[in-house]
Design a protein around this motif. Sequence first.
Motif, PDB file in Angstrom:
ATOM      1  N   ARG A  39      -4.533   2.940  -2.238  1.00  0.00           N
ATOM      2  CA  ARG A  39      -4.105   1.540  -1.959  1.00  0.00           C
ATOM      3  C   ARG A  39      -4.417   0.995  -0.434  1.00  0.00           C
ATOM      4  O   ARG A  39      -5.176  -0.011  -0.270  1.00  0.00           O
ATOM      5  N   LYS A  86      -7.462  -1.981   0.279  1.00  0.00           N
ATOM      6  CA  LYS A  86      -6.952  -3.254   0.991  1.00  0.00           C
ATOM      7  C   LYS A  86      -7.692  -3.495   1.996  1.00  0.00           C
ATOM      8  O   LYS A  86      -8.175  -4.641   2.269  1.00  0.00           O
ATOM      9  N   VAL A  99       0.816  -1.262  -0.153  1.00  0.00           N
ATOM     10  CA  VAL A  99       0.102   0.005   0.117  1.00  0.00           C
ATOM     11  C   VAL A  99       0.940   1.256  -0.169  1.00  0.00           C
ATOM     12  O   VAL A  99       0.378   2.355   0.175  1.00  0.00           O
TER      13      VAL A  99
END
Length: 233
Positions: free
Chosen positions: A151, A155, A131
């Motif tokens: 990200r 996630k 990430v």
Amino acid sequence: MWDVDYTLLRGGGVAARAWQAAFTEVTGVDWRATPAFGGRTDMDICAEVFEVHGVTDCTPERFFVRYIELVLAAQHEFGEQGALMPGVRDVLTRLGTLPGVVQTLVTGNVPEVAAAKVAAFDLAGAFDAEVGGYGTDDSLRATLVRRSLERAEAKYGERFAPVVIGDTVHDVTAALANGAMAVGVATGSTRMADLVLAGAHAVLPDLSDVEATVRILTHPTAPPATQKRTKDS
């Protein structure tokens, strides 16, 4: 969101030497001018280096392939010639024990070079590298912060209150552009006063006061639009 160079560690010039060697190998052009690397993305630096040296027949992607190869071949030298910044290992360890805290890298380095640097000091396990934001994402550092936040939220399925820690004005301005808390650490060449003037929410001489550092990083001060916090990135 941790910057790498001169925030977490200093690499002893290993990456810079690999950069110059790769440039000459790939382009056939002798190295003539060294740009300012601090706080910038590898994409941005690459564009300047190509322009200054008159290179028009090479792409950053082609250059990065050889650059990464040379860095990985010399990876052991990071630990031999470089060093961790004060307090880094203890701060990362403490943050890693706290629920709701995700640590990652937001760095101008390409991902493979960032990974090589932190691995050389046995720090890789502290970060969720998936990430992160890296120098191949964009030439603008603010975009790296945004990509990392996107990200992380994709996630984990959570909203984050991002905290950016870095040693340059570029780190501070990139954080502010994304509504993140900006924590400046004066372990590079930028003075504390300049980090303050850039708008950092907090500025530290280094990370050696572990308790104070962890307290600052886990109690972010952010603009009203990002005050709500479920996790810290």
